[in-house]
Design an enzyme around this catalytic site. Structure first.
Site, PDB file in Angstrom:
ATOM      1  N   PHE A   1       0.870  -1.183   0.000  1.00 31.21           N
ATOM      2  CA  PHE A   1       0.000   0.000   0.000  1.00 31.21           C
ATOM      3  C   PHE A   1       0.902   1.227   0.000  1.00 31.21           C
ATOM      4  O   PHE A   1       1.573   1.522   0.980  1.00 31.21           O
ATOM      5  CB  PHE A   1      -0.932   0.046   1.212  1.00 31.21           C
ATOM      6  CG  PHE A   1      -1.841   1.249   1.158  1.00 31.21           C
ATOM      7  CD1 PHE A   1      -3.004   1.211   0.418  1.00 31.21           C
ATOM      8  CD2 PHE A   1      -1.503   2.428   1.806  1.00 31.21           C
ATOM      9  CE1 PHE A   1      -3.827   2.335   0.325  1.00 31.21           C
ATOM     10  CE2 PHE A   1      -2.317   3.548   1.715  1.00 31.21           C
ATOM     11  CZ  PHE A   1      -3.481   3.500   0.983  1.00 31.21           C
TER      12      PHE A   1
ATOM     13  N   ASP B   1       9.567   2.914   1.719  1.00 31.62           N
ATOM     14  CA  ASP B   1       8.368   3.695   2.038  1.00 31.62           C
ATOM     15  C   ASP B   1       8.136   3.604   3.543  1.00 31.62           C
ATOM     16  O   ASP B   1       7.596   2.620   4.043  1.00 31.62           O
ATOM     17  CB  ASP B   1       7.168   3.151   1.264  1.00 31.62           C
ATOM     18  CG  ASP B   1       5.890   3.934   1.536  1.00 31.62           C
ATOM     19  OD1 ASP B   1       5.851   4.709   2.519  1.00 31.62           O
ATOM     20  OD2 ASP B   1       4.919   3.765   0.781  1.00 31.62           O
TER      21      ASP B   1
ATOM     22  N   LYS C   1       2.805  11.447   6.790  1.00 31.81           N
ATOM     23  CA  LYS C   1       1.952  11.269   7.965  1.00 31.81           C
ATOM     24  C   LYS C   1       2.470  12.015   9.189  1.00 31.81           C
ATOM     25  O   LYS C   1       2.185  13.187   9.360  1.00 31.81           O
ATOM     26  CB  LYS C   1       1.727   9.785   8.235  1.00 31.81           C
ATOM     27  CG  LYS C   1       0.909   9.098   7.133  1.00 31.81           C
ATOM     28  CD  LYS C   1       0.423   7.737   7.536  1.00 31.81           C
ATOM     29  CE  LYS C   1      -0.303   7.028   6.408  1.00 31.81           C
ATOM     30  NZ  LYS C   1      -1.567   7.675   5.999  1.00 31.81           N
TER      31      LYS C   1
END
Length: 406
Positions: free
Chosen positions: A147, A232, A261
């Protein structure tokens, strides 16, 4: 005089969203109005312990005073220049973020998906300019169950049909191999490979942690093959797993790291691509950009986030309280939990399907005052703010036990 607007309750607000909001989310039926630290409060005043922390965007809790203060001070001075001009907050942010992550250069962006897209562009540009891959032949190897975001390029190399279906045609140039499989990865890498792009821990897939040695193997394989290792760390980074970056568990240094984030402190969207000068130095003016990327407000909040991480306090808290989390979950195995994976303050918990789906378990926990979110099947994710106390964490685990065993 105009009468003050009548306050609407949770159910009325949820119903009001239906006709005017696109239905691309299926939130739990709670309407949050206020928050502080690890706690949120709905419009009726009911309090909940937040055990999701905005998928790690709220690593430092809701409204951390240092981050709110940084935002307030910057709001009174300057919020946006675009990158057409320099501003006085960007150099300091980039210097400190590079130092924190042990890298040379920073490419500031806004969202996690933008960081991934930027990392893809940088890897391809490096492949053409430095590695010498023929034009338009560069490939990037990714893993199944990944993801990395929701853009059309990114969902094109997803193996989640819910994310992919109906959004093609997709961008070519990606090869998908199983996660945690070095042999498959080696077979997929060739002279056209610009990069291997992986999550050190797969979050959306259920907090899947690779075998010891996998990340080091990826680093060695990419080094031998002459391609980039792009990590990531948008969910796993910035303290979540007990280190600043999750790759540090294997003392691995990727060529490029993608951050997001928590970098915005839950206040503004902030993301970044950080890496070596050899790689990020391939970009030239006009080849990539973002009007809001690295804006003064984002840089001020991002700098305050880096300052919190420079102390090491939050990394230590995640490591120490991670022991409490693992111990509590281990005690529930065979008592409603069939398995779990945890690193730091992050866990994927597989609930006995006979007790309900992940969604149903999440709704039961919500009714008991604990907020989590499901992922696939009967798996729920736990990712409390790193400011959570041991007492609060044990309380949440006790609530989970009650929901599973009552």
């Amino acid at each position: 005089m105009t009468a003050p607007a009548r306050a609407r309750g949770s159910q009325e607000l949820i119903r009001a969203e239906e006709p005017v909001l696109a239905h691309n989310y299926h939130p739990l039926p709670v309407v949050v109005a206020r928050a502080e630290g690890a706690w949120v409060e709905d419009v009726e005043g009911r309090r909940y312990l937040d055990m999701l922390a905005g998928y790690s965007a709220l690593n430092f809790g809701h409204r951390h005073p240092a981050l709110v203060d940084a935002a307030h001070r910057q709001l009174d001075r300057l919020t946006l220049t675009s990158r057409a001009f320099h501003h006085d907050r960007l150099a300091g942010f980039a210097e400190r973020l590079a130092a924190l992550t042990g890298t040379d250069m920073v490419l500031p962006m806004n969202t996690g998906a933008e960081a991934v897209e930027s990392g893809i562009k940088v890897a391809r540009k490096w492949a053409y300019d430095v590695k010498g891959v023929p034009a338009d032949r560069a490939t990037i190897v990714v893993t199944a169950d990944n993801f990395h975001g929701r853009t059309t390029t990114i969902v094109g190399f997803s193996t989640d049909e819910t994310a992919r279906a109906g959004f093609g045609p997709f961008t070519p140039g990606f090869r998908v191999v199983p996660y945690n499989d070095l042999a498959a990865l080696e077979e997929a890498v060739d002279e056209t490979t610009a990069a291997v792009l992986i999550e050190p821990i797969q979050g959306e897939a259920g907090v899947l942690i690779p075998d010891d040695g996998y990340l080091a193997g990826v680093r060695e394989l990419t080094r031998r093959a002459g391609c980039l290792f792009v990590a990531d760390e948008i969910q796993s980074g910035l303290g979540r797993t007990g280190h600043t970056l999750a790759v540090e568990h294997e003392s691995v240094v990727p060529d490029v790291v993608l951050l997001g984030k928590a970098l915005g402190g839950g206040i503004v969207p902030v993301s970044a691509v950080v890496g070596s000068r050899e790689v990020l130095g391939v970009l030239r003016p006009g080849e990539h950009g973002s009007t809001f990327g690295g804006n003064p407000l984002a840089a001020a909040v991002g700098t305050a986030v880096v300052e919190l991480l420079e102390t090491g306090e939050f990394q230590r808290r995640a490591a120490e309280l991670g022991g409490v989390l693992r111990e509590g979950l281990a005690a529930l195995v065979g008592r409603g939990v069939v398995g779990f994976r945890a690193r730091g303050l992050w866990a994927g918990v597989d609930v006995d399907p006979a007790l309900g789906s992940g969604r149903e378990i999440s709704e039961r926990l919500m009714r008991e005052g604990v907020l989590v979110k499901d992922t696939h099947g009967s798996t729920i994710r736990l990712a409390p703010p790193l400011t959570v106390t041991g007492e609060e964490l044990r309380g949440a685990l006790g609530t989970l036990e009650k929901v599973l065993t009552s």
